[in-house]
Write a protein that holds these residues in place. Structure first.
Motif, PDB file in Angstrom:
ATOM      1  N   LYS A  93       2.342   3.688  -4.779  1.00  0.00           N
ATOM      2  CA  LYS A  93       1.262   3.402  -3.842  1.00  0.00           C
ATOM      3  C   LYS A  93       0.033   2.889  -4.601  1.00  0.00           C
ATOM      4  CE  LYS A  93       2.982   6.967  -0.702  1.00  0.00           C
ATOM      5  NZ  LYS A  93       2.770   8.327  -0.149  1.00  0.00           N
TER       6      LYS A  93
ATOM      7  N   LEU B 186      -3.129   3.396  -4.189  1.00  0.00           N
ATOM      8  CA  LEU B 186      -4.091   4.448  -4.524  1.00  0.00           C
ATOM      9  C   LEU B 186      -3.691   5.162  -5.808  1.00  0.00           C
ATOM     10  CD1 LEU B 186      -6.665   5.953  -3.471  1.00  0.00           C
ATOM     11  CD2 LEU B 186      -5.097   7.616  -2.463  1.00  0.00           C
ATOM     12  N   ASP B 187      -2.407   5.463  -5.951  1.00  0.00           N
ATOM     13  CA  ASP B 187      -1.925   6.159  -7.153  1.00  0.00           C
ATOM     14  C   ASP B 187      -2.058   5.267  -8.377  1.00  0.00           C
ATOM     15  OD1 ASP B 187      -1.285   8.344  -5.587  1.00  0.00           O
ATOM     16  OD2 ASP B 187       0.798   7.717  -5.292  1.00  0.00           O
TER      17      ASP B 187
ATOM     18  N   MET C 127     -11.062   7.846  -0.866  1.00  0.00           N
ATOM     19  CA  MET C 127      -9.966   8.617  -0.284  1.00  0.00           C
ATOM     20  C   MET C 127     -10.473   9.987   0.115  1.00  0.00           C
ATOM     21  SD  MET C 127      -9.012  11.274  -2.489  1.00  0.00           S
ATOM     22  CE  MET C 127      -7.280  11.533  -2.216  1.00  0.00           C
TER      23      MET C 127
ATOM     24  N   SER D 282      -5.398  11.476   1.512  1.00  0.00           N
ATOM     25  CA  SER D 282      -4.280  10.837   0.807  1.00  0.00           C
ATOM     26  C   SER D 282      -2.947  10.985   1.532  1.00  0.00           C
ATOM     27  CB  SER D 282      -4.146  11.360  -0.642  1.00  0.00           C
ATOM     28  OG  SER D 282      -3.575  12.643  -0.677  1.00  0.00           O
ATOM     29  N   ASP D 283      -2.993  11.326   2.826  1.00  0.00           N
ATOM     30  CA  ASP D 283      -1.776  11.527   3.610  1.00  0.00           C
ATOM     31  C   ASP D 283      -1.680  10.583   4.805  1.00  0.00           C
ATOM     32  OD1 ASP D 283      -0.773  13.698   2.062  1.00  0.00           O
ATOM     33  OD2 ASP D 283      -2.230  15.033   3.031  1.00  0.00           O
TER      34      ASP D 283
ATOM     35  N   CYS E  15      -9.374   5.609   3.054  1.00  0.00           N
ATOM     36  CA  CYS E  15      -8.948   4.661   2.013  1.00  0.00           C
ATOM     37  C   CYS E  15      -8.659   3.277   2.570  1.00  0.00           C
ATOM     38  CB  CYS E  15      -7.716   5.195   1.286  1.00  0.00           C
ATOM     39  SG  CYS E  15      -6.235   5.288   2.322  1.00  0.00           S
TER      40      CYS E  15
ATOM     41  N   CYS F  53      -3.487   4.659   0.374  1.00  0.00           N
ATOM     42  CA  CYS F  53      -2.712   5.863   0.071  1.00  0.00           C
ATOM     43  C   CYS F  53      -1.275   5.743   0.559  1.00  0.00           C
ATOM     44  CB  CYS F  53      -3.371   7.108   0.664  1.00  0.00           C
ATOM     45  SG  CYS F  53      -3.204   7.268   2.464  1.00  0.00           S
TER      46      CYS F  53
END
Length: 341
Positions: free
Chosen positions: A25, A27-28, A39, A42-43, A49, A82
């Motif tokens: 992802k 974001l990661d 963020m 993050s789900d 985000c 995310c």
């Protein structure tokens, strides 16, 4: 393992590139590169985000709720970083500043390898980057420190991304800080550079392109054309290159070369000075026939001094033609920053 280059464009003009691994992802990938994108959960629940994907292919994911990203938002190019997993290189507009994301501008050094004057109009500066090739989007610019002055000047790349040898087309200004330094500079000298920056860059090419260059505003278009040639673009592309005097027409041979490398590329040159014997005189707006605008089904890119940018914008308003997209960059000879849209 497959990976993709993700350009994160922040509101303050800074661009940072991160490598996103396959099935990772965005974001990661950003966090792994110490860039703290906005963020909260993050789900895929809060929408904090949310960014805009301006180009590239990706999977939006299935684990987010409509309150975080509606179907209409997704259709318009909004994504949740995310959840987003790229399947190609992507450009993402981040709706906050780079400093808010605890990241800064990239810095690198380069060595002067060639300085080529063109009449009294411009100078081509070619540098060899010390280290890895800089990553940027065709059309973007950098700030180059002028040795011994404590000042920097902003210049668009005239070369394509991915090369250690980079080029810049610089307006020759009598008494100018950079022009004066270049007049006595020697090959082998070192320069410190910050960038890339700027929101003026080539987007995905899905319709005809009209490129409008004023003077040394030609530089970013040379970068774009080289990138398009390497991609073997088949799209219709027309460049109008406008200058004040005959002597200001530089690097026309490079433009001409793209007529051989790009199947549907054409160009024209325009000189404003009344005493010129050039076949096309006046302003670029006087050499933009209606059929060239494809009824608005066209993407327009413009780089030039403020009066030229304002004249083109007024021309579109008066003609009633609204281009599908209109990207422009204003510059002034001594400015250390640029205005783009």
């Amino acid at each position: 393992m497959t990976s993709y280059n993700i350009a994160l464009n922040f509101e303050d003009g800074v661009t940072r590139f991160v490598e996103c691994k396959e099935d990772e992802k965005v974001l990661d990938a950003a966090f792994r590169n110490k860039i703290n994108l906005p963020m909260d959960c993050s789900d895929g629940v809060c929408g904090t985000c949310k960014c805009r994907a301006e180009s590239g292919s990706y999977d939006l994911g299935d684990d987010y709720i409509d309150d975080a990203l509606t179907a209409d938002e997704a259709k318009s190019g909004l994504v949740l970083t995310c959840q987003m997993k790229p399947s190609s290189d992507c450009v993402i507009a981040v709706p906050t500043t780079s400093t808010a994301c605890k990241t800064g501008q990239q810095k690198f050094a380069a060595t002067v390898v060639q300085i080529t004057p063109h009449n009294d109009a411009a100078i081509v500066l070619e540098l060899e980057v010390d280290g890895v090739s800089p990553v940027f989007l065709p059309g973007q610019y950098v700030n180059i420190d002028v040795p011994g002055s404590g000042l920097h000047r902003s210049y668009s790349f005239s070369s394509a991304p991915g090369e250690r040898r980079i080029g810049f087309l610089i307006k020759k200004i009598p008494g100018g800080v950079m022009s004066s330094w270049l007049a006595q500079a020697q090959t082998g000298e070192k320069l410190d550079i910050i960038g890339p920056m700027g929101s003026f860059y080539l987007r995905d090419v899905r319709r005809p392109l009209l490129m409008l260059a004023g003077g040394t505003g030609l530089a970013p278009f040379l970068s774009m054309l080289e990138a398009l040639a390497r991609e073997n673009s088949q799209q219709q592309i027309h460049l109008i290159y406008g200058v004040t005097r005959d002597l200001d027409l530089v690097l026309v041979d490079q433009i001409e070369a793209y007529t051989k490398r790009l199947a549907n590329f054409t160009y024209s040159t325009v000189v404003a000075e009344e005493s010129s014997s050039h076949p096309r005189k006046g302003w670029v707006t006087q050499h933009m026939p209606a059929e060239m605008l494809h009824g608005g089904d066209i993407d327009v890119y413009l780089c030039g001094p403020p009066p030229m940018v304002d004249a083109v914008r007024n021309h579109f308003d008066e003609s009633g033609v609204v281009p599908n997209s209109f990207h422009y960059e204003k510059f002034t000879p001594n400015a250390s920053a640029k205005e783009a849209a």
